[in-house]
Design an enzyme around this catalytic site. Structure first.
Site, PDB file in Angstrom:
ATOM      1  N   LYS A 146      14.161 -23.400  20.996  1.00 26.78           N
ATOM      2  CA  LYS A 146      13.202 -24.344  21.888  1.00 26.78           C
ATOM      3  C   LYS A 146      11.756 -24.278  21.495  1.00 26.78           C
ATOM      4  O   LYS A 146      11.266 -25.436  21.098  1.00 26.78           O
ATOM      5  CB  LYS A 146      13.331 -24.380  23.242  1.00 26.78           C
ATOM      6  CG  LYS A 146      14.818 -24.198  23.809  1.00 26.78           C
ATOM      7  CD  LYS A 146      14.883 -24.174  25.491  1.00 26.78           C
ATOM      8  CE  LYS A 146      14.460 -22.955  25.929  1.00 26.78           C
ATOM      9  NZ  LYS A 146      15.080 -22.005  25.865  1.00 26.78           N
ATOM     10  N   ARG A 153      13.649 -24.815  35.194  1.00 25.86           N
ATOM     11  CA  ARG A 153      14.810 -23.941  34.964  1.00 25.86           C
ATOM     12  C   ARG A 153      15.739 -23.883  36.183  1.00 25.86           C
ATOM     13  O   ARG A 153      16.723 -23.383  36.225  1.00 25.86           O
ATOM     14  CB  ARG A 153      14.294 -22.694  34.801  1.00 25.86           C
ATOM     15  CG  ARG A 153      14.081 -22.222  33.318  1.00 25.86           C
ATOM     16  CD  ARG A 153      13.816 -20.700  33.110  1.00 25.86           C
ATOM     17  NE  ARG A 153      13.980 -19.998  32.279  1.00 25.86           N
ATOM     18  CZ  ARG A 153      13.361 -19.895  31.088  1.00 25.86           C
ATOM     19  NH1 ARG A 153      12.231 -20.581  30.958  1.00 25.86           N
ATOM     20  NH2 ARG A 153      13.397 -18.820  30.284  1.00 25.86           N
ATOM     21  N   ARG A 191      15.247 -11.248  16.607  1.00 22.26           N
ATOM     22  CA  ARG A 191      14.187 -12.207  16.557  1.00 22.26           C
ATOM     23  C   ARG A 191      12.628 -11.363  16.974  1.00 22.26           C
ATOM     24  O   ARG A 191      12.344 -10.352  17.379  1.00 22.26           O
ATOM     25  CB  ARG A 191      14.178 -12.770  17.923  1.00 22.26           C
ATOM     26  CG  ARG A 191      12.924 -13.920  18.333  1.00 22.26           C
ATOM     27  CD  ARG A 191      13.322 -15.103  19.175  1.00 22.26           C
ATOM     28  NE  ARG A 191      13.146 -14.623  20.467  1.00 22.26           N
ATOM     29  CZ  ARG A 191      12.909 -15.619  21.550  1.00 22.26           C
ATOM     30  NH1 ARG A 191      13.073 -16.668  21.226  1.00 22.26           N
ATOM     31  NH2 ARG A 191      12.896 -14.932  22.666  1.00 22.26           N
ATOM     32  N   ARG A 219       9.894  -9.286  21.807  1.00 22.06           N
ATOM     33  CA  ARG A 219       9.670  -9.719  23.124  1.00 22.06           C
ATOM     34  C   ARG A 219      10.233  -8.355  23.722  1.00 22.06           C
ATOM     35  O   ARG A 219      11.171  -7.878  23.433  1.00 22.06           O
ATOM     36  CB  ARG A 219       9.964 -10.850  23.433  1.00 22.06           C
ATOM     37  CG  ARG A 219       8.940 -11.863  23.459  1.00 22.06           C
ATOM     38  CD  ARG A 219       9.646 -13.341  23.626  1.00 22.06           C
ATOM     39  NE  ARG A 219      10.312 -13.488  24.836  1.00 22.06           N
ATOM     40  CZ  ARG A 219      10.676 -14.573  25.419  1.00 22.06           C
ATOM     41  NH1 ARG A 219      10.414 -15.585  24.783  1.00 22.06           N
ATOM     42  NH2 ARG A 219      11.431 -14.511  26.388  1.00 22.06           N
ATOM     43  N   ARG A 248      19.707 -12.812  30.864  1.00 15.56           N
ATOM     44  CA  ARG A 248      18.912 -14.090  31.041  1.00 15.56           C
ATOM     45  C   ARG A 248      20.160 -15.054  30.601  1.00 15.56           C
ATOM     46  O   ARG A 248      20.125 -16.175  31.303  1.00 15.56           O
ATOM     47  CB  ARG A 248      17.950 -13.983  29.960  1.00 15.56           C
ATOM     48  CG  ARG A 248      16.783 -13.394  30.174  1.00 15.56           C
ATOM     49  CD  ARG A 248      15.836 -12.838  29.113  1.00 15.56           C
ATOM     50  NE  ARG A 248      15.292 -13.781  28.005  1.00 15.56           N
ATOM     51  CZ  ARG A 248      15.152 -13.762  26.791  1.00 15.56           C
ATOM     52  NH1 ARG A 248      15.187 -12.509  26.314  1.00 15.56           N
ATOM     53  NH2 ARG A 248      14.412 -14.764  26.068  1.00 15.56           N
TER      54      ARG A 248
HETATM   55  P1  AMP Z   1      11.132 -17.874  28.190  1.00 17.94           P
HETATM   56  O1  AMP Z   1       9.765 -17.658  27.089  1.00 17.94           O
HETATM   57  O2  AMP Z   1      10.985 -19.217  28.364  1.00 17.94           O
HETATM   58  O3  AMP Z   1      12.388 -17.386  27.677  1.00 17.94           O
HETATM   59  O4  AMP Z   1      10.702 -17.253  29.503  1.00 17.94           O
HETATM   60  C1  AMP Z   1      10.410 -15.736  29.562  1.00 17.94           C
HETATM   61  C2  AMP Z   1      10.541 -15.383  31.125  1.00 17.94           C
HETATM   62  O5  AMP Z   1       9.399 -16.118  31.793  1.00 17.94           O
HETATM   63  C3  AMP Z   1      11.936 -15.825  31.822  1.00 17.94           C
HETATM   64  O6  AMP Z   1      12.976 -15.228  31.447  1.00 17.94           O
HETATM   65  C4  AMP Z   1      11.490 -15.906  33.094  1.00 17.94           C
HETATM   66  O7  AMP Z   1      11.383 -14.665  33.667  1.00 17.94           O
HETATM   67  C5  AMP Z   1       9.971 -16.204  33.214  1.00 17.94           C
HETATM   68  N1  AMP Z   1      10.000 -17.884  33.162  1.00 17.94           N
HETATM   69  C6  AMP Z   1       9.598 -18.680  32.141  1.00 17.94           C
HETATM   70  N2  AMP Z   1       9.918 -19.939  32.524  1.00 17.94           N
HETATM   71  C7  AMP Z   1      10.029 -20.057  33.786  1.00 17.94           C
HETATM   72  C8  AMP Z   1      10.531 -20.882  34.710  1.00 17.94           C
HETATM   73  N3  AMP Z   1      10.550 -22.083  34.438  1.00 17.94           N
HETATM   74  N4  AMP Z   1      11.043 -20.412  36.028  1.00 17.94           N
HETATM   75  C9  AMP Z   1      11.113 -19.247  36.231  1.00 17.94           C
HETATM   76  N5  AMP Z   1      10.676 -18.298  35.537  1.00 17.94           N
HETATM   77  C10 AMP Z   1      10.230 -18.613  34.151  1.00 17.94           C
END
Ligand code: AMP
Length: 224
Positions: A15, A90, A129, A162, A173
């Site tokens: 994404k 989400r 990654r 990360r 996740r």
């Molecule tokens: P991502 O980089 O999108 O994979 O997000 C990393 C982490 O940030 C996720 O595992 C959540 O803990 C938090 N996070 C990111 N976006 C959201 C969202 N829309 N709602 C809740 N937690 C989020």
């Protein structure tokens, strides 16, 4: 054509990578809640302190927190002619909140792109990654390595892994995605804006699929 896009898919599906390309092509901003939260953690702000414990566990940060972040961001001028949401909404509750936020601005989501890949593929991708600290470009130690180990080909920035890309957190996740995020598929299908694409193939191939959907065809069929 105004593009108000939402990118949905399990972690590691590409994404962010595709979001950067879409931003370059259409000149609209990408809003990644994950990036905003990671930056808050890095600078140690109150938001970052609150979010960190959830993120480290692979759990979702509370809806109100992310809805506020996105609400503020969408008010900015650069979102007037479109935007790309990466990693938000989400949950169904976030999607409802987004609709209300946009309604106030007389806008709607025009396209939801959902990336389809298997869990095995996600695990394979995330375990290797690496991301650039400076420009966010993504690499894989085996499948898409940089020319020089640990250095971004695009901007020379330092690459990092990360904290939540370890196997235990990745599995968590994925569970969270299946239980809390995948109901969005039906939500957006009902609104006629859902477009499912395969997340397999090269970055260019996937980008082609997305731009095909955005520029030539808006697949509103309910059984896609
Ligand atoms: P991502 O980089 O999108 O994979 O997000 C990393 C982490 O940030 C996720 O595992 C959540 O803990 C938090 N996070 C990111 N976006 C959201 C969202 N829309 N709602 C809740 N937690 C989020």
């Amino acid at each position: 054509m105004v593009y108000n896009i939402v990118l949905v898919g399990p972690p590691g599906v590409g994404k962010g990578t595709q979001g950067i390309r879409l931003k370059e092509r259409y000149g609209i901003p990408i809003i990644s809640t994950g990036d905003i939260l990671r930056e808050s953690v890095r600078i140690g702000s109150p938001l970052g302190k609150e979010a960190k414990s959830f993120m480290d566990k692979g759990a979702l940060v509370p809806d109100e927190v992310v809805v506020d972040i996105v609400g503020e961001r969408l008010k900015k001028k650069d979102c007037a002619d479109g935007f790309i949401l990466d990693g938000f909404p989400r949950t169904i509750s976030q999607a409802d909140a987004l609709e209300s936020l946009l309604e106030k601005q007389k806008k709607t989501i025009t396209h939801v792109i959902i990336f389809d890949v298997s869990e095995e593929e996600v695990i394979r991708r995330l375990s290797g990654r690496r991301l650039c600290k400076k420009c966010g470009n993504a690499y894989h130690v085996i499948f898409n390595p940089p020319d020089n180990v640990g250095v971004c080909d695009k901007c020379g920035g330092q690459l990092y892994q990360r904290d939540d890309d370890n196997e235990e957190t990745v599995l968590k996740r994925l569970k969270v995605y299946a239980s809390q995020t995948s109901p969005l598929i039906e939500f957006y299908q009902d609104r006629g804006v859902l477009n499912k694409i395969s997340g397999l193939g090269s970055i260019e191939e996937i980008f082609e699929r997305i731009t095909f959907v955005l520029e030539k065809r808006n697949d509103n069929s309910k059984d896609s």
